[in-house]
Enzyme design. Structure first.
Site, short mmCIF file in Angstrom:
data_model
loop_
_atom_site.label_atom_id
_atom_site.label_comp_id
_atom_site.label_asym_id
_atom_site.label_seq_id
_atom_site.Cartn_x
_atom_site.Cartn_y
_atom_site.Cartn_z
N HIS A 125 -9.50 0.05 5.19
CA HIS A 125 -8.08 1.37 5.79
C HIS A 125 -7.75 2.45 7.32
O HIS A 125 -9.38 3.07 7.22
CB HIS A 125 -7.09 1.94 4.46
CG HIS A 125 -5.60 1.95 5.56
ND1 HIS A 125 -5.13 2.63 6.25
CD2 HIS A 125 -4.32 0.79 4.93
CE1 HIS A 125 -3.88 2.29 6.67
NE2 HIS A 125 -3.78 0.96 6.18
N GLU A 185 -6.41 4.35 8.11
CA GLU A 185 -6.47 5.87 7.16
C GLU A 185 -8.05 6.45 6.95
O GLU A 185 -8.38 7.90 7.47
CB GLU A 185 -5.69 6.11 6.63
CG GLU A 185 -4.32 5.92 7.47
CD GLU A 185 -2.75 5.29 7.23
OE1 GLU A 185 -3.18 5.61 5.31
OE2 GLU A 185 -1.86 5.27 7.23
N GLU A 206 -4.44 -5.33 11.19
CA GLU A 206 -3.47 -4.06 10.98
C GLU A 206 -4.70 -3.35 12.76
O GLU A 206 -5.18 -2.83 12.36
CB GLU A 206 -3.63 -3.57 9.72
CG GLU A 206 -3.41 -3.83 8.77
CD GLU A 206 -3.04 -2.74 7.87
OE1 GLU A 206 -2.31 -2.80 6.77
OE2 GLU A 206 -4.48 -1.73 7.38
N GLY A 253 3.09 2.20 10.62
CA GLY A 253 4.18 3.90 10.62
C GLY A 253 5.25 4.05 11.80
O GLY A 253 5.59 4.71 12.21
N ASN A 278 0.85 -1.33 0.11
CA ASN A 278 0.03 0.31 -0.13
C ASN A 278 0.87 1.36 0.51
O ASN A 278 1.58 1.74 0.53
CB ASN A 278 -0.77 -0.40 0.98
CG ASN A 278 -1.44 1.34 1.61
OD1 ASN A 278 -2.67 2.06 0.47
ND2 ASN A 278 -2.44 1.55 2.61
N LYS A 322 -0.25 4.06 -0.50
CA LYS A 322 -0.74 5.40 0.20
C LYS A 322 -0.66 6.11 -1.05
O LYS A 322 -0.86 6.42 -1.99
CB LYS A 322 -0.14 5.88 1.53
CG LYS A 322 -0.43 4.49 3.05
CD LYS A 322 -0.29 4.92 4.12
CE LYS A 322 -0.25 2.85 5.09
NZ LYS A 322 -0.01 3.63 6.38
#
Length: 251
Positions: A97, A99, A167, A173, A10, A12
């Site tokens: 996801h 985010e 996740e 991150g 991914n 992003k």
């Protein structure tokens, strides 16, 4: 049941320039992998996909959108539908996801609507679930995962088109990684829930990825766990060494 490993990358909103993305894909060519043993699925930015699709597929990788609309064609500015992905021959998309959930307010209901659109269109989905740090610390990991899955289960009729990406949000991150034992325990609990909520066959056949600061250094131990079927990789998928994760999963 043997499950074929699957690794997603991914990107992003990266990299900054198409030339950088092209150079990365060129670098990957130096480390070929066996597509019969592991699925490699790459999620560039939407703007970069048309320019990279051919070269990624030439490597043996599959292309994936990072998002899809909960609606179809029509007056939905800024959206693209599952049927648009079909027309563009993009076989995969991410949905749910953290985010998207955290930064853009996507609810479990919106996530479920997106899954439903993709099921109807025949688009394969990497369905992301996972808990916040405070939820893990308060012992709510399984509760969160069950809630996020429960919203989508009624919309799913073709489980072969679904991959679950667990996740832990606190590990995305941050450099923090769930220990292999923590990840395996959570994956096993997800599989046990699916056995009850759907069927034993689905529980044993669905692939469950781990995501959260996966790297070439920690992937071998993680993929060795019986309920971890691959990875959804963020920052490490923007490096030439991403191919080391792919080859580690092909056995």
């Amino acid at each position: 049941m043997a499950r074929k490993p699957i690794v997603g990358g991914n990107w992003k909103s990266n990299p900054a320039k198409l030339a950088e993305a092209t150079s990365l894909v060129d670098a990957w060519k130096a480390k070929p992998f066996d597509a019969s043993k592991v699925d490699m699925v790459v999620c560039p930015t939407a703007l970069h996909i048309p320019f990279l699709k051919g070269s990624l597929e030439a490597l043996g990788a599959q292309v994936c959108a990072q998002n899809v609309s909960a609606t179809g064609f029509g007056a939905f500015t800024g959206e693209w539908s599952a049927d648009h992905l079909v027309d563009a021959a993009i076989p995969w998309t991410l949905i749910g996801h953290s985010e998207r959930r955290r930064l853009y307010g996507e609810t479990d209901e919106v996530t479920a609507a997106k899954v439903e659109q993709c099921q109807k269109a025949g688009i394969k989905v990497m369905l992301c679930i996972g808990e916040l740090l405070e939820e893990r610390e308060s012992g709510k990991t399984d509760e969160v995962n069950k809630r996020q899955l429960a919203a989508c289960i009624p919309k799913i009729t073709k489980w072969e088109d679904i991959v679950i990406a667990y996740e832990p949000v606190w590990a995305i991150g941050t450099g923090k990684v769930a220990t292999p034992e923590q990840a395996e325990e959570t994956h096993a609990n997800i599989r046990a829930y699916l056995a009850t909520a759907v069927s034993a066959d689905v529980a044993s056949s669905v692939r469950i990825q781990y995501g959260g600061s996966v790297s070439p250094d920690n992937c071998k131990e993680l993929i060795g766990k019986p309920n971890i079927d691959g990875f959804l990789v963020g920052g490490a998928s923007l490096k030439p060494t991403f191919m080391d994760i792919i080859t580690a999963c092909q056995g």
